[in-house]
Write a protein that holds these residues in place. Structure first.
Motif, short mmCIF file in Angstrom:
data_model
loop_
_atom_site.label_atom_id
_atom_site.label_comp_id
_atom_site.label_asym_id
_atom_site.label_seq_id
_atom_site.Cartn_x
_atom_site.Cartn_y
_atom_site.Cartn_z
N GLY A 245 32.66 52.83 35.33
CA GLY A 245 33.91 52.39 34.72
C GLY A 245 35.14 52.61 35.55
O GLY A 245 36.24 52.17 35.18
N LYS A 246 35.00 53.28 36.71
CA LYS A 246 36.17 53.56 37.53
C LYS A 246 36.58 52.39 38.41
O LYS A 246 37.66 52.40 39.00
N ASN A 247 35.73 51.38 38.50
CA ASN A 247 36.01 50.24 39.36
C ASN A 247 36.33 48.98 38.55
O ASN A 247 36.19 47.87 39.07
N THR A 248 36.76 49.15 37.31
CA THR A 248 37.02 47.99 36.46
C THR A 248 38.11 47.10 37.05
O THR A 248 37.99 45.86 37.06
N ALA A 249 39.18 47.70 37.56
CA ALA A 249 40.26 46.91 38.14
C ALA A 249 39.77 46.11 39.35
O ALA A 249 40.13 44.94 39.53
N GLN A 250 38.92 46.74 40.18
CA GLN A 250 38.38 46.03 41.34
C GLN A 250 37.51 44.85 40.92
O GLN A 250 37.53 43.79 41.55
N VAL A 251 36.74 45.03 39.84
CA VAL A 251 35.89 43.93 39.35
C VAL A 251 36.76 42.77 38.87
O VAL A 251 36.47 41.59 39.15
N ILE A 252 37.83 43.08 38.14
CA ILE A 252 38.73 42.02 37.65
C ILE A 252 39.38 41.27 38.82
O ILE A 252 39.43 40.03 38.83
N ILE A 253 39.86 42.02 39.81
CA ILE A 253 40.46 41.38 40.98
C ILE A 253 39.42 40.54 41.73
O ILE A 253 39.71 39.44 42.21
N GLY A 254 38.20 41.05 41.81
CA GLY A 254 37.13 40.30 42.46
C GLY A 254 36.85 38.97 41.77
O GLY A 254 36.61 37.95 42.43
N ILE A 255 36.88 38.98 40.43
CA ILE A 255 36.65 37.74 39.69
C ILE A 255 37.77 36.74 39.96
O ILE A 255 37.53 35.54 40.13
N ILE A 256 39.01 37.23 40.02
CA ILE A 256 40.15 36.34 40.30
C ILE A 256 40.01 35.73 41.69
O ILE A 256 40.20 34.52 41.88
N VAL A 257 39.66 36.56 42.68
CA VAL A 257 39.47 36.05 44.05
C VAL A 257 38.32 35.05 44.09
O VAL A 257 38.41 33.99 44.73
N PHE A 258 37.24 35.38 43.40
CA PHE A 258 36.08 34.48 43.32
C PHE A 258 36.49 33.12 42.77
O PHE A 258 36.12 32.06 43.31
#
Length: 275
Positions: A245-258
Motif C-alpha cells: 500500500g505504500k506505492n499507491t501514488a506511484q501506481v496511479i501515476i503509472g496508470i496516467i503515464v500508461f
C-alpha cells in the motif's frame, strides 16, 4: 458498587468516534480505549479507594486493537462485567476484552471495509464521474454513517445488557462465520464494481486486403466482456499488495503515464488502447 447509567454509556459512544486518534505502536488503541471507557469507570469507582481506581484504569491500558465499530460492543460487555464482577476476579474482564479483539476485527474489516465502504464509495464516485457533482463525497459519508451509527449505538447498549449471554451461546463462533461470509460477499461486490468503474478498451485492429478489418475489442467482447478492465485491476492489485500500500501514488501515476503514452501511439499510428 454503583450502577452504569445510560448517560455514561452514551458518553462512551460519543468518545468512540475519536478512538483512532491515539494509536501507538506498542499498545495500539489502548490510550483511546481508556479515554472512551473512563465515564463508566468514574461511575463505578467514584466511591472506591484510589488504588482500586488506578488498577481499574490500568486494565484498559493493556494492548488492544480491533475494528472501531466493535469497540462500543466490547466496552458494553466490559461495563457489565465491571459492574457484576468482584474485584478479585477482574482478570476475567481483561480476558474477555482480549478474546473479542480478533473476531470483531475480522468481522468489521470484512463487512464494512471490504463490503459496505466500496459500495458507498462507488455510489459517491459515480455521482462525481457521471455529472461532476460535488454531492458524491457527501452521499458516501451519509451512506457510511447511516449504517455506522446505529450499529455502534445498539452495540454498546446490547453489549451491556445481553453481551455475555450472546458470548456464552456461541456468539464468537457466529461472529467468525459471519466474517467469512462477509469476505465472500465483499469479493463479489468488488468484482461487480470493476466493469462499472474501470474503463479500458483497445482500438487495435488489423486490416486485410479484402473485407472489414479485424477489430480486437470486438473479439474480446465476444469471448469475455470487460477482460481488459479485469486484467488492469489485477495488475494494480498485485503492485499495491507487493508494495504493501505504500506505492499507491506511484501506481496511479503509472496508470496516467500508461494512458497518455498509448493514447499518443494510437493518435500517430492508428492504434488506440483507450477509447
Amino acid at each position: 458498587m454503583a450502577h452504569v447509567s445510560n448517560h455514561a454509556l452514551n458518553k462512551v459512544l460519543l468518545r468512540t468516534q475519536g478512538c483512532q486518534f491515539a494509536h501507538n505502536y506498542e499498545r495500539m488503541q489502548s490510550l483511546s480505549l481508556t479515554y472512551c471507557f473512563s465515564p463508566v469507570l468514574e461511575e463505578l469507582y467514584k466511591d472506591r479507594p484510589k488504588e482500586e481506581r488506578v488498577t481499574a484504569m490500568k486494565r484498559y491500558l493493556e494492548y488492544f486493537n480491533t475494528h472501531p465499530l466493535a469497540i462500543p460492543f466490547i466496552l458494553g460487555i466490559c461495563a457489565a462485567l465491571e459492574e457484576t464482577t468482584d474485584e478479585d476476579h477482574k482478570d476475567a474482564v481483561t480476558g474477555i476484552k482480549t478474546s473479542l479483539m480478533g473476531p470483531f476485527a475480522g468481522l468489521g474489516d470484512s463487512m464494512l471495509n471490504l463490503t459496505w465502504y466500496p459500495i458507498a464509495g462507488s455510489i459517491g464516485a459515480s455521482l462525481c464521474v457521471s455529472n461532476g457533482s460535488l454531492i458524491g463525497p457527501l452521499v458516501m459519508f451519509l451512506l457510511i454513517n447511516v449504517l455506522y451509527w446505529p450499529l455502534k449505538y445498539f452495540g454498546i447498549h446490547m453489549g451491556y445488557t445481553k453481551g455475555m449471554e450472546l458470548i456464552e451461546q456461541g456468539g464468537v463462533a457466529l461472529i467468525e462465520r459471519l466474517g467469512n461470509l462477509a469476505n465472500v460477499l465483499g469479493v463479489i461486490v468488488v468484482g461487480c464494481l470493476i466493469p462499472q468503474t474501470v474503463k479500458l478498451t483497445t482500438g487495435l485492429q488489423f486490416a486485410f486486403s479484402e473485407g472489414d478489418p479485424l477489430v480486437i475489442q470486438t473479439q474480446l467482447d465476444a469471448v469475455m466482456p470487460y477482460m481488459l478492465p479485469v486484467i488492469l485491476t489485477l495488475i494494480c492489485y498485485k503492485l499495491i499488495k507487493k508494495g504493501q500500500g505504500k506505492n499507491t501514488a506511484q501506481v496511479i501515476i503509472g496508470i496516467i503515464v500508461f494512458a497518455l503514452v498509448f493514447a499518443a501511439i494510437g493518435y500517430y499510428t492508428g492504434v488506440s488502447i483507450f477509447a
